[in-house]
Design an enzyme around this catalytic site. Structure first.
Site, PDB file in Angstrom:
ATOM      1  N   HIS A 107      -5.414  -1.317  11.814  1.00 40.87           N
ATOM      2  CA  HIS A 107      -4.635  -2.544  11.969  1.00 40.87           C
ATOM      3  C   HIS A 107      -5.460  -3.471  12.848  1.00 40.87           C
ATOM      4  O   HIS A 107      -6.168  -3.016  13.730  1.00 40.87           O
ATOM      5  CB  HIS A 107      -3.307  -2.260  12.681  1.00 40.87           C
ATOM      6  CG  HIS A 107      -2.379  -1.378  11.923  1.00 40.87           C
ATOM      7  ND1 HIS A 107      -1.534  -1.848  10.949  1.00 40.87           N
ATOM      8  CD2 HIS A 107      -2.170  -0.043  12.001  1.00 40.87           C
ATOM      9  CE1 HIS A 107      -0.830  -0.836  10.460  1.00 40.87           C
ATOM     10  NE2 HIS A 107      -1.200   0.267  11.076  1.00 40.87           N
ATOM     11  N   HIS A 117       0.840  -1.201   0.000  1.00 46.28           N
ATOM     12  CA  HIS A 117       0.000   0.000   0.000  1.00 46.28           C
ATOM     13  C   HIS A 117       0.877   1.254   0.000  1.00 46.28           C
ATOM     14  O   HIS A 117       2.086   1.168   0.111  1.00 46.28           O
ATOM     15  CB  HIS A 117      -0.996  -0.008   1.159  1.00 46.28           C
ATOM     16  CG  HIS A 117      -0.379   0.022   2.534  1.00 46.28           C
ATOM     17  ND1 HIS A 117       0.337  -1.032   3.058  1.00 46.28           N
ATOM     18  CD2 HIS A 117      -0.390   0.982   3.501  1.00 46.28           C
ATOM     19  CE1 HIS A 117       0.729  -0.731   4.291  1.00 46.28           C
ATOM     20  NE2 HIS A 117       0.312   0.490   4.578  1.00 46.28           N
TER      21      HIS A 117
HETATM   22 ZN   LIG Z   1       2.673   0.174   8.026  1.00 42.72          ZN
HETATM   23 ZN   LIG Z   2      -0.090   1.285   6.505  1.00 41.34          ZN
END
Ligand SMILES: [Zn+2]
Ligand SMILES: [Zn+2]
Length: 768
Positions: free
Chosen positions: A407, A69
């Site tokens: 996350h 990403h």
């Molecule tokens: Zn990261």
């Molecule tokens: Zn990231």
């Protein structure tokens, strides 16, 4: 650093993000292929010090580089790798990642270049705008869910949640599947889908461990807390500083604030309290977010469809190009980059606002160790000024952390890890302590599998330390063409093959299912792409145009100083099963003395007559002009038969029977006495039987009894040679003359006898 790898070893090296968050970069090696995952920078360091440990690996050996990403800790050193090192591999990322990457890294170059309050030397810049442009053109894009094959490395991108365009990569080399999660999130948020579980299992899982064993508060609680703390701060006339990374989570926070401001317009005193986003970059990238709305979740797509407006164009939030346009009069909410408060607008505002108690610093992202974002959460008395570390600024403002970092927390990570079901788990992207705690938690979670084939191993390697795993590689062969029909009723597509070597190998394939199906074909192994295809011989050309089937034929020609009928007679005596394909002199029909005599009268020393025989199915003997040619397709059985035939052909004119048979023709001269012609015609057959009987005696000892009664009574019609084996209750009667088992009450014994007979035949066949 790199050790020599055996063909079965899989190697992992973290050049960055090993026991740390930042400068993500990992190397995978298997079967001579090298894959690099991510090329980030460390947000706590600058210049060369922020790079992964590229010096520890020969980047020229990398086949492909996959970027998960656009975050700087995963992508910002890519132009450096592509333009400033000996790297020459191919680079892949998703479309949105590439679209945002362009803006983001241009901004990164600008921020890290001199002039932007930087203490860095110009030489210390990792790369220039030109490097960025040149590298950009070389980056290839991939779609989610489509598999790309680069010289035998197959990889597929899956949604990872986290930020727009974030991908997980499942990489397959020679049947070994590795899943790299990158940064991932399993929570459905306002604009992104949560991470997917790839449909195919993985052998190795490389997974982020950012939050270790921590647990996120439920999403709704966090949203409530966030809006409440902001609301109460602005109500008291305070300012809220939210340091954010320019793109990604900032957009999610903005969606939350926009909704709250719309719903609570009155409580907030109309639109009196402004929300700003001080990022020109974010403004520029709004069209990227609009373009890729189709890659976001159903919720945001529906909003977009219904309103026909870009959900990322906000009513209550205005963009600021820089702080010059900002009039800091009263309460406000400010989102500002960079997220780690190291420099730039967010740092400037922090230093301006932190002395005042009513103000709030609200940290919503993940704060990397060694950065100001991490430090401020310790609520220090003072903070150093970015431009001059000798100046300290008092901190009296409030500090809150409400994480919207996308996350996984422990529970989400564990559930995902269990679904992937890999036996080797490599932890990356986590500070030492959370990573260590996660490792222990995973090991205890999977402790019941210890000592079983499914035992789970967890690794938390430091940077530049190899993890080597052995994969013996159960090979999967794909059945193609006719062979599929053969096995289709059992619906088997994949066959497990124990061991496969060279380019082509005929193989018997055993399927691992309970109903075993044995098929045979040609196994074609593409060493470059690690493809294994099982095809039938007739299909070979169709599926592998580059290959042709070659059947090895053997041919041997021997001079025979005798008539073809003699050759026929000896061979039919030995093998019995002789098919005559061609016989111009009809020697096979009447191989008797009359015929021979007749032939003698014709007196054709060298005749043009041809005799072609097929022996035991696959060996052909052609006799013509005193030459016998033996032809056969290579193979163990055929080779043995052919050997026997050659032995017969070489001795045919000296064999006693030959002498008898040829005594009247006398077409050849040799020293044999004609009286030897009295010898038993069955001498070769008899000696063969004797050899086999000997073998049985050796094998069965006293259990074996031979019955040879009246053997010599009449030589012309010899009594059959029989034997009896008695082992306890198991009895077998064998007729050696006919080489068959007359009766046997035990299948294992019968099998044993049959195999001895067959071995015996092979052994003695050349003796005659
Ligand atoms: Zn990261
Ligand atoms: Zn990231």
């Amino acid at each position: 650093m790199s050790t020599q790898l055996s063909n079965t070893s899989f190697k992992f090296i973290a050049l960055g993000a090993g026991n740390e968050v930042g400068r993500s970069c990992h190397i995978l090696q298997y079967k001579g292929k090298t894959i690099m995952l991510d090329a980030g920078v460390h947000p706590a360091y600058q210049g060369m010090a922020s790079l992964p440990f590229y010096d520890d690996f020969d980047l020229s050996t990398v086949d492909i580089l996959l970027i998960s990403h656009f975050h700087l800790d995963h992508a910002a050193s890519l132009p450096y790798v592509m333009q400033r090192t000996n790297f020459k591999g191919r680079v892949f990322m998703t479309h949105p990642t590439k679209a945002i990457y362009r803006w983001l890294l241009r901004d990164f170059v600008r921020v890290t270049s001199i002039g932007e309050n930087s203490i860095l030397d110009k030489d210390d810049n990792l790369y220039t705008d030109e490097d960025l442009v040149e590298s950009f053109d070389k980056i290839e894009t991939i779609d989610y869910h489509s598999t790309v094959d680069v010289n035998g490395i197959k990889f597929t991108a899956f949604h990872a949640g986290h930020v727009l365009g974030a991908a997980m990569f499942q990489i397959e080399i020679a049947g070994l599947r590795v899943l790299f999660t990158g940064d991932y999130s399993r929570e459905l948020d306002r604009h992104l889908n949560s991470a997917e579980v790839p449909p195919l299992p993985s052998d190795v899982l490389i997974v982020e461990s950012t939050f270790g064993t921590a647990t996120h508060e439920p999403r709704l609680n966090r949203e409530k807390k966030l809006t409440q703390v902001i609301h109460s701060t602005v109500s008291k006339g305070g300012r809220v500083l939210m340091p954010v990374f320019a793109l990604g989570r900032a957009q999610e926070i903005m969606l939350i604030l926009e909704e709250y401001w719309t719903q609570h317009a009155e409580d907030l005193g109309g639109s009196q309290v402004p929300i700003y986003y001080a990022s020109d970059l974010a403004r520029k990238c709004m069209n990227v977010f609009q373009t890729y709305v189709n890659m976001m979740n159903d919720d945001i797509r529906k909003k977009f469809r219904d309103s026909q407006t870009n959900p990322f164009i906000f009513k209550h939030i205005s963009y600021l190009k820089n702080l010059d346009e900002f009039q800091d009069f009263g309460p406000s909410v400010m989102l500002a980059s960079p997220g780690m408060l190291q420099s730039g607008i967010s740092r400037e505002l922090l230093e301006k606002w932190c002395p005042e108690e009513k103000n709030l610093v609200l940290v919503t992202g993940y704060s990397v160790e060694g950065t100001m974002a991490k430090y401020i959460m310790l609520e220090p008395e003072t903070i150093p000024a970015a431009n001059n570390p000798d100046i300290t600024i008092p901190r009296r403002c409030q500090v809150e952390e409400i994480s919207f970092a996308a996350h996984v927390d422990f529970q989400e990570n564990l559930e995902f890890i269990e679904k992937i079901n890999a036996t080797n788990i490599i932890l990356v992207h986590g500070e030492s302590n959370p990573m260590g705690r996660l490792k222990s938690a995973l090991l205890s979670n999977f402790s019941s599998l210890k000592g079983t084939p499914g035992e789970v191993h967890v690794y938390n390697p430091r940077n530049s330390v190899d993890v080597v795993l052995e994969y013996k590689g159960i090979k999967i062969a794909r059945a193609l063409g006719n062979i599929v029909d053969e096995i289709q009723k059992d619906n088997i597509e994949n066959l497990k093959v124990e061991d496969v070597t060279k380019q082509e190998a005929a193989a018997e394939i055993k399927d691992a299912n309970e109903d075993e199906v044995i098929v045979s074909g040609i196994l074609v192994s593409d060493e470059k792409n690690f493809d294994l295809n099982l095809v039938s011989l007739t299909d070979l050309r169709e599926h592998h145009t580059e290959l042709s089937a070659t059947v090895l034929k053997e041919r041997q020609t021997i001079a025979v100083n005798c008539k073809p009928e003699l050759v026929y007679w000896h061979i039919s005596q030995m093998f019995g099963d002789v098919t005559v394909l061609e016989d111009s002199a009809n020697v096979s029909i009447k191989p008797d003395e009359t015929n021979i005599a007749k032939k003698e009268e014709e007196h054709a020393d060298i005749s043009d007559d041809i005799l072609v025989m097929q022996i035991m199915g696959d060996v052909q003997v052609t006799v013509k002009s005193n030459l016998a040619t033996v032809e056969w397709t290579q193979g163990l059985i055929n080779d043995t038969i052919a050997d026997s035939i050659v032995a017969i052909l070489m001795s045919v004119d000296s064999a006693p029977a030959s002498v008898k048979m040829s005594s009247k023709s006398c077409s050849h001269e040799h020293g044999h006495d004609h009286e030897e012609g009295e010898a038993d015609v069955d001498i070769t057959h008899a000696s063969k039987i004797q050899q086999i009987v000997k073998l049985f005696k050796e094998q069965f000892g006293e259990s074996f009894v031979l019955s040879l009664e009246d053997k010599k009574e009449d030589a012309k019609t010899p009594e059959a040679i029989k034997g009896k084996i008695t082992i306890g209750k198991n009895i077998a009667d064998i007729n050696f003359s006919e080489m068959r088992i007359e009766q046997c009450n035990s299948n294992p014994l019968k099998g044993r006898i049959e195999s001895i007979m067959s071995i015996g035949s092979d052994l003695v066949s050349t003796l005659c």
